[in-house]
Each structure stands twice: as structure tokens, then as C-alpha cells.
Design an enzyme around this catalytic site. Structure first.
Site, PDB file in Angstrom:
ATOM      1  CB  SER A   1      -0.962  -0.037   1.188  1.00 43.69           C
ATOM      2  OG  SER A   1      -1.997   0.902   1.011  1.00 43.69           O
TER       3      SER A   1
ATOM      4  CG  ASP B   1     -15.741 -19.367 -11.177  1.00 45.45           C
ATOM      5  OD1 ASP B   1     -14.574 -19.667 -11.516  1.00 45.45           O
ATOM      6  OD2 ASP B   1     -16.327 -19.903 -10.224  1.00 45.45           O
TER       7      ASP B   1
ATOM      8  CG  ASP C   1     -10.848 -18.837 -14.629  1.00 42.35           C
ATOM      9  OD1 ASP C   1     -11.403 -19.954 -14.665  1.00 42.35           O
ATOM     10  OD2 ASP C   1     -10.792 -18.145 -13.594  1.00 42.35           O
TER      11      ASP C   1
ATOM     12  CG  ASP D   1     -11.291 -21.433  -9.421  1.00 45.20           C
ATOM     13  OD1 ASP D   1     -12.022 -20.571  -9.958  1.00 45.20           O
ATOM     14  OD2 ASP D   1     -10.049 -21.355  -9.388  1.00 45.20           O
TER      15      ASP D   1
ATOM     16  CG  ASP E   1      -6.059  -3.445  -3.782  1.00 45.87           C
ATOM     17  OD1 ASP E   1      -6.834  -2.629  -3.250  1.00 45.87           O
ATOM     18  OD2 ASP E   1      -4.851  -3.505  -3.511  1.00 45.87           O
TER      19      ASP E   1
ATOM     20  CG  HIS F   1      -5.372  -2.562   0.007  1.00 51.28           C
ATOM     21  ND1 HIS F   1      -4.595  -2.224  -1.068  1.00 51.28           N
ATOM     22  CD2 HIS F   1      -4.970  -1.765   1.018  1.00 51.28           C
ATOM     23  CE1 HIS F   1      -3.757  -1.253  -0.715  1.00 51.28           C
ATOM     24  NE2 HIS F   1      -3.967  -0.960   0.547  1.00 51.28           N
TER      25      HIS F   1
HETATM   26 CA   LIG Z   1     -12.346 -19.542 -12.191  1.00 53.35          CA
END
Ligand SMILES: [Ca+2]
Length: 507
Positions: free
Chosen positions: A185, A253, A256, A260, A397, A436
Site C-alpha cells: 500500500s 468464473d 478462465d 473455482d 484489491d 488490498h
Molecule cells: Ca475460475
């Protein structure tokens, strides 16, 4: 209190001596008479194992009970007439690993980072932290104090480092074999600043979720909040954030290659909030048209409307559960408002509703872009020094848009000429599902120091860093973090909770 008793004990010791004259180690209490540039040692004391209690009535010593015995040194640094920089240096009484690890800060700082110092000390490092030159967590210190702003921006960290190394050398009778910076940060911004301005301070630097460029970061935060809070119709109730998150996951989800609960690479997720726009009246399960527009702003970069230039990237899809940190209203994030109140305009009564993106970013840049932000991506002096820069950023983040780290990394690779090959000194690890500097739904426990040290000390660059998801002390899932732009891909066989079944691949 032990701490104050130690001052009087130390004061009885022999007259001042210069650390340059020391050929051997100095006992802890003897450090009080060390002569240092711009610095006054204000207290020294040997802390018994497990006996440290951080200052402040609201805190207790929990989290520090496991610390070994150390020599605690406090000093005040005055590199300018208006400077009042507090630092502490902690030196393991036994078991020193021969190295120095400086730790970074958060927000507008104003406090010494005791927990991070404790983590470094526990692992055998001599460590130090600074309050960055003022007390208290707001930017009010900067009002009428330009030198204190410089201290916060970069000078306190550098002065701390120079003096801490001298204290280490005096105590042990030798220089640290390696020096490391570890921050996230604001600590990440300080990390980049050190690499840029003081390339010989550190051999290895960890820059997590860097709050950089600071002026643009704060402008983006206000621009985004303004879009949501300036009129009531745009406000998205916090209770809808989870619903939006579920819609984002449903859309992205599996995209990719693995369902998961995580979005491995949000750059491939193109979520349109119109998909959840209310068909009839407003309801908890959908967004009004004005709320759809607000989500679009939150998930988009702030751009100059005249030139199209990006000012700061936006939140990534997958971040929604963390939106309450900055978007719960009724006002924007105080850290960002402080920038304009105290640093840019010098008006504590400044009203964020008057914020104009293009005009006020220009004003912020004129005031602080070269001071508060690390904007020179050419880190060749650091690379030639042999320095290694390890960057990381959580894709979820909720405080600093993660593509800010990608932007810096990319610009640095382009800008650093005449230096060792980029791959040998700078790497970035994006962390899917992490918030973050930690938190979030993804594997968020990892050890960057253990990844950095072999790189610095033996030239062995980190290719993949295993991160764990730990709940109630139990490891539920491990995943490799990959050197950007590589992304972890499932092999297709074996547990999806075991890092061994994933490989880092170029998308
Ligand atoms: Ca995924």
C-alpha cells in the site's frame, strides 16, 4: 514504564562517540551516545523476550509475545528545520541473520509499523520503521508544512534507512550483509520511491499494492465516489454488493477454464451490469438504471474526457465484496479527500462535491506528482546496483486498482535501458481473488521475503510463488502465483486445491 527508565540509564553512559570509530560491537544501552547525521537517539533499552508492548492505551501486547529479546532504539531525525521524524530500530540480541529489513507504512502513516517490525524481528532481521515525520493518520500535517510533506513522500524512509544501517553497524560491529525493503500500500509506494530516488539503499525491494501514482489514485477515488454519491439515485446500497458479485462470478468464473469461485485473470472478464438491471421496479436482486451506470464507472478507468488519457485504472470484476470499504458512503474515502483538502488546495473546508476530474488532477499534479508519486519508471540505477524488485498486487484489491501495478511494471520494463535484462531484476505477481494487501476469497497467504532472498543472494529469480488459503488455521487450498503476464492454469487432473496441479502459462 521500562521504556522511560531506560532513557535515564542510558544517559549515565560515557560521552558521545562516532559510529565510524567503532571497530567492535556496542552494547545496547551504549548506542545512546552514537553520533548520527540529523539524528538524535532518544531512547535505548533491551527488551526481554515476549515483553514488548506497543505504545497506546488501546493496544495490548498480543502478537508480540513470541518476539525474542531485542535492543530497541528510538531516534528523532531532523533533515530539515521543520522535520520531526520518529524512527525505531530493533536489533535481535541473539540469532541475528546478518540482514536488515525496513518495513513500510499505510495510508497517510503517522505511526510506526510495530506489527511488521515484529514479523521481521521474529525471523532474525534487524528491522526499522518510521512514523513518516508526523503523528496521526490524516494529511492535516501537510497544511503549511511543505517540508513535512517531503518527509512523508520519501525523505523519512531514506533518512531512516541511512541511520538504521549505522545503528545496525554500531550494535553488531559490522554492516548488514543485505538490506531489504518490505511494504504494501503506502509501503509499496515507498518501495518504488526508494528504487527510483535512492537506488543504493536496498538490495531487494518488495512493493505490494503500491499506492502510486498517489495524486492520480486519490483523484480516481473521489471521481468514482462522486459518480455514486452526488445524487441519491446512483447510490448502490451495500446490501447489493454480494448480489453483483454473484452475477460477476456467474459470468466470468468458468471463463478462465476452471469453475473455482475465482477469476484468474479479470482482464478476460467483460461483465456488463445491464445483465442485472431491474425489469420492473427497484428490488434487492437487481440494479436500477442509475445504479447500472454507477457500476460502469466503478469498473472503468478514470480518463481525461478531453484527451482520453487514463488517469487511474478502475476496480476489476470480482472486487465487489470489498466495495464497502470505499463506496459505502455518504462521503468518499477520507484518505483521498485529505489529499485535496490539505495537500492540493490547503483548505480543510474543501467540498468533494466541487471536484472536477481534469481540473483538479492538473492541480494535484502541479502540487505533488513529482513529490508524492513515483513517476519515473527508469529504475536502471537500481538494476545496475544489483537490486531486485518484486511487485505484487491482489486482483480483488478494493482500495487501489490493481492495474496500477501492471502499468508501472510495464512502463518500467520499457523505460529501463542499459541495465541488466528486465527478467533478471523486476517481476510482478498478480494474486487472483486477493484484496488490498491480503483478505479476499483467494489464496492470500504467501512469503515474498523467501521468494526475494534467493533472487538477491544467488540470482535465482522467482518463477512461481505458492500461495495458500488458510481458514481457522487449516490450509484449504494452494495455488501458484505466476510472474506476470503468466497465469496459473489447471492441468486438468488432480485436486483444484493443490498448487501442484497448476502450471504458469502465458495467456
Ligand atoms: Ca475460475
Amino acid at each position: 514504564m521500562k521504556w522511560s527508565i531506560s532513557i535515564s540509564c542510558a544517559a549515565t553512559l560515557a560521552s558521545a562517540m562516532s559510529y565510524h570509530a567503532l571497530a567492535a560491537s556496542t552494547p545496547c544501552e551504549g548506542l545512546s551516545s552514537l553520533s548520527l547525521p540529523h539524528a538524535t537517539i532518544t531512547a535505548v533499552h533491551t527488551v526481554a523476550a515476549g515483553a514488548f508492548t506497543p505504545p497506546g492505551a488501546a493496544r495490548n501486547g498480543e502478537g508480540f509475545k513470541q518476539l525474542p529479546s531485542f535492543c530497541r532504539v528510538a531516534a528523532t531525525l531532523r533533515p530539515s528545520e521543520d522535520s520531526d521524524i520518529k524512527i525505531e530500530v530493533w536489533l535481535p540480541v541473539s540469532g541475528w541473520n546478518g540482514k536488515f529489513q525496513a518495513v513500510g507504512n499505510g495510508g497517510w502513516a503517522g505511526t510506526i509499523s510495530y506489527p511488521a517490525m515484529g514479523r521481521a524481528l521474529e525471523r532474525g532481521y534487524a528491522t526499522s520503521s518510521t512514523d513518516t515525520g508526523h503523528a496521526g493518520g490524516s494529511a492535516a500535517f501537510a497544511l503549511g508544512h511543505p517540508e513535512k510533506l517531503v518527509d512523508y513522500a520519501y525523505r523519512s524512509e531514506h533518512e531512516m534507512t541511512v541511520n538504521a544501517k549505522a545503528i545496525v553497524a554500531a550494535f553488531y560491529g559490522r554492516e548488514p550483509s543485505r538490506s531489504y525493503w518490505n511494504g504494501c500500500s503506502t509501503g509499496g509506494r515507498q518501495a518504488l520511491m526508494e528504487a527510483q530516488r535512492f537506488p543504493n539503499d536496498f538490495d531487494g525491494i518488495i512493493a505490494g499494492a503500491a499506492a502510486n501514482p498517489k495524486t492520480h489514485l486519490d483523484a480516481w477515488r473521489i471521481w468514482m465516489a462522486q459518480a455514486m454519491f452526488k445524487d441519491q439515485a446512483s447510490v448502490i446500497p451495500v446490501s447489493k454488493f454480494a448480489m453483483i458479485h454473484e452475477a460477476v462470478l456467474a459470468a466470468c468464473d468458468a471463463g478462465d477454464g476452471l469453475k473455482d469461485g475465482l477469476i484468474q485473470d479479470p482482464t478476460t472478464c467483460h461483465f456488463d451490469p445491464r445483465a442485472i438491471e431491474c425489469k420492473g421496479g427497484d428490488a434487492p436482486t437487481c440494479l436500477t438504471a442509475a445504479q447500472v451506470a454507477a457500476v460502469r464507472v466503478v469498473m472503468s478507468p478514470a480518463k481525461n474526457r478531453k484527451t482520453g488519457a487514463e488517469i487511474f485504472p478502475g476496480f476489476e470484476p470480482g472486487t465487489e465484496l470489498g466495495w464497502s470499504r470505499m463506496l459505502s458512503g455518504p462521503d468518499p474515502y477520507a484518505t483521498a479527500v485529505d489529499q485535496f483538502k490539505y495537500v492540493v488546495f490547503g483548505r480543510p473546508d474543501w467540498d468533494w462535491r466541487t471536484f472536477d476530474l481534469e481540473r483538479d488532477v492538473a492541480a494535484a499534479d502541479a502540487q505533488g506528482q513529482g513529490t508524492l508519486s513515483s513517476i519515473d519508471p527508469d529504475l536502471s540505477a537500481f538494476a545496475r546496483h544489483g537490486g531486485k524488485l518484486l511487485m505484487y498486487h491482489g486482483w480483488s484489491d478494493q482500495d487501489i486498482a490493481p492495474r496500477a501495478s501492471i502499468n508501472f511494471y510495464t512502463r518500467t520494463r520499457e523505460a529501463t535501458h542499459g541495465a541488466p535484462s528486465n527478467a533478471t531484476w523486476v517481476r510482478l505477481f498478480m494474486v487472483p481473488g486477493m484484496g488490498h494487501c491480503g483478505g479476499g476469497e483467494g489464496p492470500n497467504t504467501f512469503d515474498m521475503m523467501t521468494a526475494l532472498e534467493p533472487w538477491v543472494e544467488h540470482g535465482s529469480a522467482p518463477e512461481r510463488i505458492v500461495a495458500s488459503r488458510i481458514t481457522a488455521g487449516k490450509v484449504e487450498r494452494t495455488r501458484p502465483l505466476c510472474a506476470y503476464p503468466e497465469v496459473a492454469r489447471y492441468s486438468g487432473a488432480g485436486s483444484i486445491d493443490d498448487a501442484e496441479n497448476f502450471a504458469c502459462k502465458t495467456p
